[in-house]
Every structure is written in C-alpha cells, then in structure tokens.
Motif scaffolding. Structure first.
Motif: not given
Length: 269
Positions: A172-186, A200-213
């Motif tokens: 699964m490929f996804m972005g996020a509002q933020g990414l920090g020590p606690l994980g992905l944030m929305e 839950d439907q994917a084996d692997e989670l791939v997160v696409l975020v530019d460095s500002s996130k």
C-alpha cells in the motif's frame, strides 16, 4: 511564491472553512504576514473574498462540511518537483501483476504518470488516480465505495461492508499529514478510520512524504513506525529524521530530483 499562485491558494483555502487566519495562510504559502495581509486586502477590494479580523472568509461560505486538512488543489502546488521524484521511486518498487493499493493524495497521485506502461491490479480511494489510470493505462482499477469528498478528491466510507475488505495488496502506498517518532499522523478521524482498513489489506506499507512532513504534527496517529516498511522522501531529510527511521527498522529511500540527477550525470560524463 508568485502573487497569482498565492492568491489561488488563499481563495481555495477560504472555501474550506468559515474563517482562515492570517497565520494559517502564512504556513500554507510560506510567505510573510505582511505579504498575506496585502494579498487579503487586494482580494477583498476585488470582491473575491471578505477580509475579517485576523484573517479572511469566502464571499459564499462552503455548503458542506469537508475533511480537516488542506484541499487537494492547494496541496498539489506544494513541493511538486519533490513529489514527482518520490512517486517515481515508489513505482520502481512495483512489479507487473502484483496488486497494490494507492491511497488518495497529491504525492501518490504523481505515481500515475509512471504507471502508464504497467499491468497491475490497483485499488484506490482516489477519484483522480482512478480516472487517470483508466484513461492512460491498461492497469485493472478498483475503486472503494463511499462518499466523494470534493476538496480532497477522495472516496471514504465509515462502514465495514465496503469492497475494501475484499482486496489483497502486496503493498500500500500512502502519504500523511505528518511523520514523527510516534508514527504516521492525519488530521481527520474519518481519514484515520478509512486508511486503517486499507492498511490491514496490505503486506507492506510504503509511505511517500516530502521532507517537510517530518516537521508537521497532528493530534491523531494513524499507525506506529513499526507498521511502516518503507519511507520514500527527498534529499532535504535531516540526519536525525533518517536515524529515527533506521532505529525503527524502516527502510529509507531518498529520491533525487531530475535536475540534481542530470547535474550528477554531467559531472561523471
């Protein structure tokens, strides 16, 4: 940022909520407070928005309650070159025939340009992603069911009996509002609910975020770092952020922009 682009972002933002503050617009456009106040004054004179104390509001208020967060049309203009480079690296992980999930977002949307020659089963909750792939590729496309949120251009359902549970994905490929020590944030509970079902439907989670996130935070955590397999970001990621991912066992992929890649190629030529 050019004045016309700032004005477009400001006008889009005031359609999202009753009042948008000057500080929110400063953050959106990376401009000074004085510049934003001048922009608001100019757009007020042009009768394209209404100036209010501390911010601005739409001449015609929004007719529906949308999701928390910036509209797709605004996000699309931010860090565009970095998002395209990140999306190119993401598609490099894909193999023909492997099913994938692409969550709606402006970074994940850039993947469509590199998927045109692929043959894959693709599940998405993004109307623009589905439309582009249907028009410009031979991939098999499946859409989730639910309500279309116009500003974010995604389809979400609060119910468990949608088609999400019937699709298995290698990644699964996804972005996020933020990414920090606690994980992905929305920023919205409905987004969290819908995206957790997809994860839950994917084996692997791939997160696409530019460095500002890495510098952005939200009160809602989607998942911890342990659930993330790979993070793809740009060259401006800081060492401490890379170390954070490494200590959590997350694979880091740094996408180089086309301009930088061409410069390096010329140096080695």
């Amino acid at each position: 940022m050019h004045e016309k682009e700032r004005h477009r972002i400001i006008l889009s933002a005031v359609q999202e909520k009753p009042v948008v503050t000057v500080q929110e617009l400063v953050d959106l456009t990376s401009s000074s407070e004085a510049t934003i106040r001048r922009d608001i004054a100019a757009l007020h004179v042009q009768k394209r928005l209404r100036r209010v104390r501390g911010g601005a509001e739409a001449i015609t208020p929004p007719q529906f309650v949308g999701l928390a967060g910036r509209p797709f049309s605004v996000n699309e203009t931010l860090n565009a070159a970095k998002k395209r480079a990140i999306a190119r690296e993401a598609v490099e992980l894909c193999k023909d025939g492997e099913p994938i999930i692409i969550n709606g977002g402006t970074t994940t949307f850039q993947m469509v340009h590199f998927l045109t020659n692929r043959r894959m089963p693709i599940f998405t909750n993004s109307f623009p992603i589905a439309e582009h792939l249907l028009k410009h590729s031979k991939n098999t496309v499946m859409l989730s069911g639910g309500t279309i949120y116009r500003e974010q251009n995604i389809i979400l359902s609060p119910f468990d009996n949608d088609v999400t549970r019937n699709f298995y994905a290698r990644r699964m490929f996804m972005g996020a509002q933020g990414l920090g020590p606690l994980g992905l944030m929305e920023g919205d509970p409905l987004l969290i609910q819908a995206e957790q079902k997809l994860i839950d439907q994917a084996d692997e989670l791939v997160v696409l975020v530019d460095s500002s996130k890495f510098k952005q935070r939200s009160s809602l955590i989607l998942c911890g770092l342990a659930r993330i397999t790979t993070v793809i970001t740009d060259e401006d990621i800081e060492d401490r952020e890379a170390a954070m991912l490494e200590s959590a066992g997350v694979t880091l992929v740094v996408a180089k922009s086309q301009v930088r890649s061409r410069e390096e190629s010329s140096l080695h030529a």
